[in-house]
Design a protein around this motif. Structure first.
Motif, mmCIF file in Angstrom:
data_model
loop_
_atom_site.group_PDB
_atom_site.id
_atom_site.type_symbol
_atom_site.label_atom_id
_atom_site.label_comp_id
_atom_site.label_asym_id
_atom_site.label_seq_id
_atom_site.Cartn_x
_atom_site.Cartn_y
_atom_site.Cartn_z
ATOM 1 N N THR F 127 0.838 -1.204 0.000
ATOM 2 C CA THR F 127 0.000 0.000 0.000
ATOM 3 C C THR F 127 0.874 1.255 0.000
ATOM 4 O OG1 THR F 127 -0.255 -0.269 2.401
ATOM 5 C CG2 THR F 127 -2.039 -1.075 1.026
ATOM 6 N N THR F 131 0.730 4.373 -2.693
ATOM 7 C CA THR F 131 0.614 5.775 -2.270
ATOM 8 C C THR F 131 1.810 6.597 -2.767
ATOM 9 O OG1 THR F 131 -0.612 5.053 -0.323
ATOM 10 C CG2 THR F 131 0.322 7.277 -0.256
ATOM 11 N N ALA F 160 -4.551 6.455 -3.516
ATOM 12 C CA ALA F 160 -3.715 6.069 -2.379
ATOM 13 C C ALA F 160 -4.255 4.766 -1.809
ATOM 14 C CB ALA F 160 -3.707 7.163 -1.311
ATOM 15 N N ILE F 225 -7.080 6.719 4.074
ATOM 16 C CA ILE F 225 -6.697 7.162 2.739
ATOM 17 C C ILE F 225 -6.908 8.667 2.587
ATOM 18 C CG2 ILE F 225 -7.442 7.016 0.319
ATOM 19 C CD1 ILE F 225 -7.593 3.928 0.769
ATOM 20 N N LEU F 228 -3.872 10.128 3.982
ATOM 21 C CA LEU F 228 -2.695 9.903 3.120
ATOM 22 C C LEU F 228 -2.709 10.857 1.933
ATOM 23 C CD1 LEU F 228 -2.606 6.008 3.202
ATOM 24 C CD2 LEU F 228 -0.789 7.525 4.012
ATOM 25 N N MET F 229 -3.898 11.181 1.444
ATOM 26 C CA MET F 229 -3.977 12.070 0.287
ATOM 27 C C MET F 229 -3.523 13.488 0.634
ATOM 28 S SD MET F 229 -7.205 10.742 -1.927
ATOM 29 C CE MET F 229 -7.018 9.180 -2.843
ATOM 30 N N GLN F 232 0.181 13.245 0.339
ATOM 31 C CA GLN F 232 0.589 13.252 -1.071
ATOM 32 C C GLN F 232 0.591 14.677 -1.620
ATOM 33 O OE1 GLN F 232 -2.427 10.541 -2.610
ATOM 34 N NE2 GLN F 232 -0.863 8.991 -3.055
#
Lengths: 241, 241, 241, 241, 241, 241
Positions: F127, F131, F160, F225, F228-229, F232
């Motif tokens: 994962t 990502t 992600a 997620i 996580l975005m 990013q």
């Protein structure tokens, strides 16, 4: 001749050795020589290869370029189902060089594998692997000592390596990629702390070279290796907790 | 130190180069250095690898030990599905050495593959392969010339190789197996007809070696290579019909 | 039909078997049948494959063509990472043929590997490998006997092989390459000293063949094999010191 | 000698050929010879291998045993990264046999690959593959004809195969596994509709065999092949829609 | 949306599970789901892989497509010297799914390998392999029980699998090839007899999918798996002698 | 349940994404999720695989663990001559996930290969590769845009991934190694910026799981997620010069 990065003929590129870069390996470091960058781990295992004498240890090395270590992407060896000849040649050199640093009896029945994975290659990846590999090896042995698994430090010599070459008839230390690819002669030396040779490999890519030229290149290497050994020592001193 | 076969320190083993040993290959020979015996063919093909410049030629080499070339039988590489690292390292050396002898433009768009298959190995198989490989390469180019496929001889240098080493602190020329396996230092030189270096590869197996010792070994090789070149020339003169 | 080399239909090519051509192997020879030339070693090892009955021995064979054994160079099997189907087929034939000559109990717990490396191929390499392989095998067993490692000669049959074929409707013995490649039918026989069959392999490449034609070819082979056995015996007698 | 399944010496096992067993392949069948069962497809592709003459077609075969085709499970070839020598030998035999049935000019520029996957092996898998392979090949050519891709049926001969052997000194037709594994002599014949030989392969596993014995075995095969050809014809007639 | 074969959105294709299709394997079946057809064997061996706990058993799976399982012929993995990534992924899924059905302690020290060879593929080969693989596994364990090699049935859960997908915005159960290749979303479920998930693998090939859509697909699978379990039970009841 | 690192059940490990870590690759980053660390490069090439539609681009991924990424050293795939099944499975997942983010027409005829080399693995390497791979992909496309090689950004979705699992009956987000290895259920989700699923892969290692439990795990992933975005986006904003 003017070098692109402004170095004089007998100057190394900026060198950085960052120790303990891997949480699991007994020894590890990242070595940067200019834009060349190698990720190195030294892994200890309790069994040795069958050819090793009873009670002795062993040191071996593996070398690999990541697919995008170079200006263009290369296919992985595994997709071609064969280790590239170049990698085979280089990892044998690294293994022999690091073994010369070690008293195998003192290493007891442990095998240390030094993995050198080139993250970025800009010339001198094999010599950087030897120089950084020695640091990772030393760190692994320190851990064995601290854990009481061995009694004496088996690393009885300091070992480092560098290249020199003839570029447009001039002898230059520590070639980077654009110099290396146009070099007439390319020579790698591995030496110990007394300035003695452990490995010497010289190739006349563009032309043959005289014995005198060869000696001049060895002298350059000798100077560079002295400086690299200072960096190694710093990494081992400063990097320890 | 007394050598088992009674040679002085700076003597070669008896050398024999038998040319034209293969009926099909454009060039071929068997080279014997003492008990070492290599079967060599040079094969001409009309296409060159993609990396070669338009209109130029190429020279490459392959090296292989037959299963019973040694004191004990080894498994064939094909049964292990991989070229041994040692063979990979050696055939790259042979290829570079022979390419240094050739003007690739004069070779036109031909690729010459020099296959070195060791029938019997008693030390010095890689240097014998270079020395014999040059003879096979020269014969192949002669055939291209005679057939009018090229205009000028592309072999612009003579190339031969030999090893020297430190055995029990003494510098010896042309190590045979029992000396080689006990050598402290082992050094291979490839040189041209002017005594200039094309390749130098030295390894401290038992101990490191000083720059002075390295120079002493190079001098021994220089002497041996001069003698080998006389043998090469004889083979090319006497062996032609 | 006139054969290029002036032979009559039932004549063998000139055969030469040179024994003891390898200094290390327990048995060895070079066999030449016309321009076909195979380098053969028989190597003794002390362990047998797992499928062999307790206390018994084993005989196996490997077959390989050197890259320039043929009119054009072939890539080595190792570079293709696979044994060619043709080599696999042939070495199984050689192995079965040589095993039929041996009493495995008398061979004790030794494994003999017969390596057949074709230096030059001009038709009939597989049958030459069987014929020469038997000589190398016999020599290896003789050495085992002389060393007191076995009590009785385990080679209880003499074995040799030859090919015959239909070329332009005519039955010819011992096809060479130019005949073989144009043959309508190609048949190989392996026989023992009583003229009994051990292996028969016939292929209608150009057309099917009648049972009568097949028998005619077997008869030709029978004649040729008798002559080859004389050569084998000579090599074993004359070649021994 | 009493055969376990009550057959007389010259009887085939029950044979069943089920055509059109694969929805996608141009030709296909399952052939059962006693407990031996082979799944066969013939696949047409529009390109031929480079060695094939301009405008001509080609036929090739691949042979594989499923892991549990035998009494004990075998590892797949892919897990060993090599085609077994036995499979290589067998698929070359099947390919040659089927090519002998075909006029390659009439086949036009099509390549037919006959895949023989052994679901269950009880002796005679290679001969069953030839016999069933011919049916699949014929069906594929019929489809090419029906589709107007070729003008004439390229299958100009009928081809089938069977084995015979000496078991306890008696000549038996169509050996099943328990007979085969104890056979003294094992002989496979591939024949055409005129009773002519296309391939003959005989091996003395337990002892050598006389020319007379060989002839006796060929006669048995001739009888069996006539019966197999009736089965082939039935499958082609009854199996078509 | 009208499905080509007239099924409603939540209908399975016709399913047939034929047990005991291999004479040698401890368990075996052929499973047909529409035109998809998989040949499955479950083989018992007495040794387990090294990572398995003392006294416990193991279950593993291998998956392979025959060359003409698809609309066009594919090269065999062995000819490419590598297991395809797709096969690797699928056989890991099958292995995990079947292991979830088994109490490894009750299986004692036996390893069961479930080989799934796809004879014909029309979508859903991996789920058919799980569903049929469970039947073969159950049959193999029944044989172990009958032979007194284990005391209790180690198959403690019933396991089956099916796919569902979004095709043109509609949720469909059990996609066949033409639906699968055009699906926007493809989801595979492996479940046990209580309708609990063992594996779920969903992929948005054409577009992402909402959590709600995912739940709708799981429900469809749940319904299909209940029906498949009836088929499994029938095969085990009716197929036994 | 108390997590060793003090996280609550729905907390991610500390995440760091360092962009532009490779001097040659068009896009690159290092992603760290706790002790997991992956070195990622995205390389642009001008040719696409043959299956890609005229004028369109392609995205593919390769995944590899360095030998000492784990607690014990693993052999390199190349030394085993095969890509591990696990790596094959993972790199197929990464490739599919990243392709879902891209409009292949806008990517024009470029192929982007995303290489994910795990320097250190502590759970969640696949994962983390998705990502971080998305960041490297985005950076590579930005470079193509800046160079005027494409007109519009082909990255039309943000992608992600994260894992969640049941550990001791409790649903936890972002399992690290010690949790993962003891998890009853392990589920990976790849999602886009709208919280829609691109891939879902769940496995009941220790026990089956209900549909409700599955939904709970997906919700956890959805939350992770989103976070996580943000990381990013930061990496892409802050990391650009």
């Amino acid at each position: 001749m003017n070098r692109r990065d402004g170095r004089t003929a007998d100057m190394l590129r900026p060198v950085e050795i960052i120790p303990n870069t891997n949480a699991f390996a007994e020894g590890s470091c990242i070595i940067k020589c200019g834009a060349t960058m190698v990720y190195i781990t030294a892994s200890v295992e309790d069994r040795v290869p069958p050819h090793v004498a009873e009670g002795c240890g062993w040191v071996t090395a593996e070398y690999n370029m990541l697919p995008r270590a170079n200006r263009t992407r290369s296919r992985r060896d595994v997709s071609k189902l064969k280790l590239s000849g170049r990698s085979a040649e280089i990892q044998r050199l690294i293994g022999r060089s690091l073994r010369s640093a070690v008293d195998m009896e003192k290493l007891g029945p442990h095998c240390i594998t030094v993995d050198c994975d080139v993250l970025q290659g800009d010339g001198g990846t094999r010599t950087a692997s030897v120089t950084g590999g020695w640091v990772a090896l030393k760190l692994a042995c320190r851990k064995l000592l601290e854990a009481g698994l061995i009694d004496e430090d088996p690393v009885i010599h300091q070992v480092a390596a560098v290249s020199a070459g003839l570029v447009e008839e001039e002898a230059l230390l520590d070639l980077q990629y654009y110099e290396d690819s146009g070099a007439q002669v390319d020579l790698n030396c591995v030496m110990n702390e007394r300035g003695e040779l452990i490995e010497i490999q010289g190739t006349g890519e563009g032309r043959a070279f005289t014995v005198l030229e060869q000696q001049r290149l060895v002298s350059l290497c000798q100077k560079g290796i002295q400086e690299l050994m200072v960096k190694q020592t710093c990494a081992l001193t400063g990097g320890a907790e």
